[in-house]
Scaffold this motif. Sequence first.
Motif: not given
Length: 72
Positions: A1-2, A25, A4, A35-38
């Motif tokens: 799961e991402d 980030r 945001v 690990s933050l992507r967005f």
Amino acid sequence: EDVVIVAESEKVDQDSRNELADRIRQQVTKNSPVSLRFVKIVDPQWIIKTSSGKVSRNANRDKYLAEQHSKQ
């Protein structure tokens, strides 16, 4: 799961917003196991709040996803 993060900023130029997103980030990645992507930087008053002033997570998630869907 991402994961945001949506953050409001008065910065209007895209380079400044990108720099702010990168700093957010880096801080999250450095200080947590996430690990933050967005990271989305939005205009002031974009974030929906309840009548008591708390961030409405569900409403903001739905708003974010609707915007992402409309871009596709």
